[in-house]
Design an enzyme around this catalytic site. Structure first.
Site, PDB file in Angstrom:
ATOM      1  CG  ASP A  53      24.714  71.938 -35.298  1.00 54.15           C
ATOM      2  OD1 ASP A  53      25.288  72.191 -36.385  1.00 54.15           O
ATOM      3  OD2 ASP A  53      25.209  71.238 -34.395  1.00 54.15           O
ATOM      4  CB  ALA A  54      19.623  76.166 -34.034  1.00 58.22           C
ATOM      5  CG  ASP A  57      18.473  70.808 -35.711  1.00 55.75           C
ATOM      6  OD1 ASP A  57      18.997  70.016 -36.511  1.00 55.75           O
ATOM      7  OD2 ASP A  57      18.867  70.984 -34.548  1.00 55.75           O
ATOM      8  CG  LEU A 103      43.403  45.890 -52.400  1.00 51.60           C
ATOM      9  CD1 LEU A 103      43.523  46.949 -51.313  1.00 51.60           C
ATOM     10  CD2 LEU A 103      43.886  46.465 -53.714  1.00 51.60           C
ATOM     11  CD  GLU A 134      42.818  55.657 -53.672  1.00 49.52           C
ATOM     12  OE1 GLU A 134      42.099  54.809 -53.099  1.00 49.52           O
ATOM     13  OE2 GLU A 134      42.749  55.905 -54.877  1.00 49.52           O
ATOM     14  CE  LYS A 136      43.819  47.003 -47.251  1.00 50.76           C
ATOM     15  NZ  LYS A 136      43.034  46.641 -46.083  1.00 50.76           N
ATOM     16  CG  ASP A 138      41.245  48.565 -40.120  1.00 52.59           C
ATOM     17  OD1 ASP A 138      40.786  47.655 -40.832  1.00 52.59           O
ATOM     18  OD2 ASP A 138      41.920  48.367 -39.097  1.00 52.59           O
ATOM     19  NE  ARG A 157      36.257  41.850 -51.306  1.00 57.42           N
ATOM     20  CZ  ARG A 157      36.798  40.694 -50.954  1.00 57.42           C
ATOM     21  NH1 ARG A 157      36.488  40.151 -49.796  1.00 57.42           N
ATOM     22  NH2 ARG A 157      37.640  40.079 -51.756  1.00 57.42           N
ATOM     23  CD  GLU A 194      37.053  49.724 -46.079  1.00 55.62           C
ATOM     24  OE1 GLU A 194      36.867  49.416 -47.276  1.00 55.62           O
ATOM     25  OE2 GLU A 194      37.580  48.954 -45.255  1.00 55.62           O
ATOM     26  CE1 TYR A 246      37.438  50.643 -52.687  1.00 54.67           C
ATOM     27  CE2 TYR A 246      37.491  51.376 -50.398  1.00 54.67           C
ATOM     28  CZ  TYR A 246      37.244  50.382 -51.351  1.00 54.67           C
ATOM     29  OH  TYR A 246      36.820  49.151 -50.943  1.00 54.67           O
ATOM     30  CE  LYS A 311      42.577  52.023 -54.992  1.00 53.79           C
ATOM     31  NZ  LYS A 311      41.287  52.674 -54.694  1.00 53.79           N
ATOM     32  CE  LYS A 335      47.082  45.045 -43.969  1.00 53.37           C
ATOM     33  NZ  LYS A 335      46.275  43.857 -44.196  1.00 53.37           N
ATOM     34  CB  CYS A 429      51.741  50.088  -0.347  1.00 54.09           C
ATOM     35  SG  CYS A 429      52.994  50.631  -1.518  1.00 54.09           S
ATOM     36  CB  CYS A 432      55.897  51.529   1.741  1.00 54.76           C
ATOM     37  SG  CYS A 432      54.214  52.162   1.713  1.00 54.76           S
ATOM     38  CB  CYS A 447      50.278  53.571  -1.567  1.00 52.56           C
ATOM     39  SG  CYS A 447      51.506  53.724  -0.267  1.00 52.56           S
ATOM     40  CB  CYS A 453      55.371  54.854  -0.124  1.00 51.98           C
ATOM     41  SG  CYS A 453      55.320  53.684  -1.489  1.00 51.98           S
TER      42      CYS A 453
HETATM   43  S1  IVH Z   1      40.715  49.475 -53.677  1.00 55.78           S
HETATM   44  C1  IVH Z   1      37.577  45.523 -52.803  1.00 55.78           C
HETATM   45  N1  IVH Z   1      41.167  51.429 -52.041  1.00 55.78           N
HETATM   46  O1  IVH Z   1      40.807  47.142 -48.352  1.00 55.78           O
HETATM   47  C2  IVH Z   1      38.920  45.914 -53.288  1.00 55.78           C
HETATM   48  N2  IVH Z   1      40.488  49.357 -51.105  1.00 55.78           N
HETATM   49  O2  IVH Z   1      41.342  43.918 -49.426  1.00 55.78           O
HETATM   50  C3  IVH Z   1      39.046  47.376 -53.369  1.00 55.78           C
HETATM   51  N3  IVH Z   1      40.207  49.419 -48.649  1.00 55.78           N
HETATM   52  O3  IVH Z   1      38.084  45.720 -47.652  1.00 55.78           O
HETATM   53  C4  IVH Z   1      40.427  47.760 -53.529  1.00 55.78           C
HETATM   54  N4  IVH Z   1      40.766  51.518 -48.384  1.00 55.78           N
HETATM   55  O4  IVH Z   1      37.460  47.948 -48.848  1.00 55.78           O
HETATM   56  C5  IVH Z   1      40.802  50.142 -52.150  1.00 55.78           C
HETATM   57  N5  IVH Z   1      41.577  53.294 -50.713  1.00 55.78           N
HETATM   58  C6  IVH Z   1      41.208  52.015 -50.825  1.00 55.78           C
HETATM   59  C7  IVH Z   1      40.856  51.242 -49.707  1.00 55.78           C
HETATM   60  C8  IVH Z   1      40.505  49.896 -49.885  1.00 55.78           C
HETATM   61  C9  IVH Z   1      40.367  50.408 -47.791  1.00 55.78           C
HETATM   62  C10 IVH Z   1      39.761  48.054 -48.280  1.00 55.78           C
HETATM   63  C11 IVH Z   1      38.719  47.454 -49.159  1.00 55.78           C
HETATM   64  C12 IVH Z   1      38.815  45.997 -48.814  1.00 55.78           C
HETATM   65  C13 IVH Z   1      40.276  45.846 -48.520  1.00 55.78           C
HETATM   66  C14 IVH Z   1      40.966  45.204 -49.691  1.00 55.78           C
END
Ligand code: IVH
Length: 697
Positions: A53-54, A57, A103, A134, A136, A138, A157, A194, A246, A311, A335, A429, A432, A447, A453
């Protein structure tokens, strides 16, 4: 396009300033930027830094100095320009060139099979379809727009057709290249992905916020969204955000490969971060196998995912499939069962653990979370209970992740009953009746009843019989509760006086189970000092410490006789643990439990040895104890320890009057002071090396 051309179009005084910038400075700036970009990529995208890292920097500082000297050298893509000014008019609306669709969801395997079947039928294909599978992620969906390889805009979005301009914040994310790497990208390229917050960063950030009395975030997704909604990019820059991409789109479709998986590969070559778990699978069976595989490792991933996206991999097939209303027909989100649910708190009770810790537990209206019915959630300690202000009757969000105990994430205050009262820490407690005390500065209330106890007694016994302690198979938690409640067992020694007849009397106990328990008890009589010590359940004496103690002293009597100072000679035993061990053996009721276990025909035995403390090693340093403190230049701690031990010496964790030498490197800790007080000889690194070499020859 090189940096100076970019300037020319935006500044009229450029001709003069350009002349003032000597060619070598321009070259140096270009070289430094290329070098820094390479390291940003190594560190933030590949997670594989190649320089310290140094050193990084230093490169960045050098570039900053150069840009300060020649301000006209600065370009928006320079790695020094990630954090800019706040946009004057807040978040401007951005109209997406192509709508950001959503989706469809699949909640079980049948829905995935149906999805795959629909696709085959619509396409009229017999062969199985290839999918890109892939995780998904969050987080927050973001569109990045690159022109001529330069990041010119980042947008959320929004409603799918219009989002918000968050360029100033997305620029601060180090894994998002301000300038694409390599070559061959379309002149105008939109990349989607994402923005998320890795779990570790999220936890550290929340901890810091809680310590500073600031607002904490309920989960990494909210934290990512909140961070992107900052007006001041300086604030966002300090949030541990990251981004996986993605997908990509361009008006010049022929400039991108024909398979989605190849596009991902291409994006990765251009320096964007693609989720490494993405994979191409065949048919519904391939999708489901991938889903199961990811479900298993889900909790070990450094980021939160809430499902898998499948996909259709072939873009020409995607084209043929088209879309319905707001979602394409060629992809679907499978999901995971939700890990958070709403429920109501029926009661808050206090549980007493083995060491007397009094822990609040919420009793909940049973609710199914991620496929498991949850009716209890831990509140960890009283501070946590107060911080979350959980009350009886509250509607709460419960979360269950992996194997961990379910917990309450937060309270929905607007659903709170009007007459609710905050929960108080009990003064006595609940089991006891002994006083509950909470030492100053400690989060845990305890306690004071000790083995009087029954809750502590039960928990101590459960620990005593557990697999890594005396390993008495068949004596489960319910059975121990019964044995204590019926008064058959008060202390561990009583276990060994149980008869088969005693056991048969108990509820739900057959001949065979009773025989098995008797056999397991018998087997446990032959044990090791290490297991026995661990089984005693001394606070802060885990398996590793028990092992160190057993090795060092070789005999229980020597451990009992050791002073606090002596105990600190044991590797990894510091003053606090030494005090706990000493206090344990000084307590009369512990002494009688031990006496009972050893004397009254329980038959427990283990081999004893002389112990390392008493076996003087061979070699020139035999009989000498060394303590290491601070950082040494020439060796790591382990190397230094190996060298000392190779010459017959011993290394201890803390300084005592028996320490022969304190070896002191840079930034020594409190050990140096203690050595001075006890007049222990101190060696600096040079002195230490001299000692090793002279003793060696
Ligand atoms: S493809 C915008 N691939 O899931 C639609 N979406 O309802 C894109 N998400 O908030 C579809 N990982 O951002 C795709 N590998 C992935 C994803 C992904 C997360 C999210 C996307 C959106 C929600 C779709």
């Amino acid at each position: 396009m090189n940096d100076s051309c970019a300037r020319r179009s935006s500044s009229s005084s450029i001709t003069i300033s350009l002349m003032e910038i000597p060619q070598p400075a321009r070259q140096l700036a270009a070289d430094l930027r290329a070098e820094i970009r390479k390291h940003d990529y190594q560190y933030h995208v590949l997670d594989a830094p190649v320089i310290p890292d140094a050193e990084y920097d230093r490169l960045l500082l050098q570039l900053k100095e150069l840009e300060k000297q020649y301000p006209d050298l600065v370009t928006p893509e320079s790695p020094t320009q990630r954090v800019g000014a706040a946009p004057e008019s807040g978040f401007k609306p951005v109209r997406h060139e192509r709508p950001m669709l959503s989706l469809e969801n699949a909640f079980d395997e049948d829905e995935v099979i149906a999805f795959d079947r629909r696709i085959s039928e619509r396409l009229g294909l017999e062969d199985s379809i290839s999918y890109s599978a892939e995780p998904k992620l969050d987080g927050v969906a973001i569109s990045l727009l690159y022109e001529g390889g330069r990041l010119i805009r980042a947008a959320t979005r929004g409603d799918g057709s219009t989002g918000e301009d968050v360029t100033h914040n997305v620029r601060t994310i180090k894994s998002v290249p301000l300038q694409l790497a390599g070559s061959g990208w379309p002149e105008r390229l939109e990349v989607r992905g994402e923005v998320y917050m890795p779990r570790a960063g999220f936890e550290a950030m929340n901890k810091r916020a809680a310590a500073a009395g600031e607002k904490t975030f309920a989960n990494p997704r909210n934290a990512a969204a909140g961070s992107l909604r900052q007006l001041d990019p300086q604030v966002t820059a300090n949030r541990p955000l990251d981004m996986f991409v993605y997908g990509a789109a361009t008006a010049m479709a022929e400039q991108l490969p024909g398979l989605h998986s190849e596009i991902l590969e291409r994006l990765s070559q251009w320096g964007l971060k693609v989720c490494p778990q993405s994979s191409v699978v065949e048919g519904a069976a391939g999708c489901l196998a991938y889903f199961r595989e990811l479900s298993v490792i889900r909790d070990e991933l450094p980021y939160d995912i809430d499902g898998i996206v499948y996909k259709v991999n072939d873009l020409s097939l995607q084209e043929r499939l088209g879309r319905v209303a707001r979602a394409p027909r060629w992809d679907i989100a499978h999901k995971f069962p939700a890990q958070e649910q709403l429920t109501v708190v029926r009661a808050v009770e206090f549980q007493v653990g083995r060491t007397g810790a009094v822990t609040p537990v919420a009793r909940l209206e049973p609710v199914e979370v991620g496929g498991v019915t949850v009716s209890n959630a831990t509140l960890h300690n009283f501070d946590e209970l107060r911080r979350k202000d959980v009350r009886v009757g509250d509607t709460v969000i419960v979360r269950r992740a992996g194997d961990v105990i379910p917990e309450i994430v937060s309270v929905l205050k607007d659903r709170r009953p009007a007459d609710s009262q905050p929960v108080e820490l009990p003064g006595h407690c609940p089991v006891c009746g002994s006083d509950v005390i909470r030492p100053e500065g400690e989060a845990v209330a305890r306690c004071t009843g000790g083995l009087y106890c029954s809750a502590q007694r039960k928990e101590s016994l459960k620990h005593f019989v557990s697999r890594r302690a005396l390993d008495i198979a068949g004596l489960g938690s319910k059975l121990i509760d019964q044995l204590v409640d019926t008064g058959l067992v008060k202390s561990p020694g009583d276990l060994y006086r149980l008869t088969k007849e005693d056991l048969i009397e108990l509820e739900r106990m057959g001949q065979k189970s009773a025989d098995n328990i008797m056999a397991a008890l018998d087997k446990s009589r032959e044990t090791t000092l290490e297991r026995f010590l661990y089984a005693l359940g001394i606070r802060d004496v885990g398996e590793a410490t028990a092992k160190s103690l057993a090795r060092y002293y070789g005999s229980l009597d020597r451990i009992i006789a050791a002073s606090e100072e002596d105990l600190q000679e044991v590797p990894d035993v510091g003053p606090i643990v030494a005090a706990r061990i000493h206090a344990f053996f000084s307590q009369p009721h512990n002494q009688s439990v031990l006496k009972d276990l050893r004397d009254s025909n329980t038959g427990i035995q283990w081999p004893e040895t002389a112990g390392e403390a008493n076996t003087s090693g061979e070699g020139p340093l035999a009989g000498m104890t060394f303590v290491l403190t601070g950082k040494l230049d020439a060796f790591s701690r382990t190397e230094a320890k190996d060298k000392i031990e190779a010459l017959g010496g011993r290394v201890s964790g803390s300084v005592s009057s028996r320490t022969a030498f304190l070896v002191q490197g840079h930034d020594p800790g409190s050990k140096a002071k203690k050595a001075q007080k006890l007049k222990v000889d101190v060696l600096d690194e040079a002195g230490f090396i001299r000692l090793l070499t002279t003793k060696h020859s």
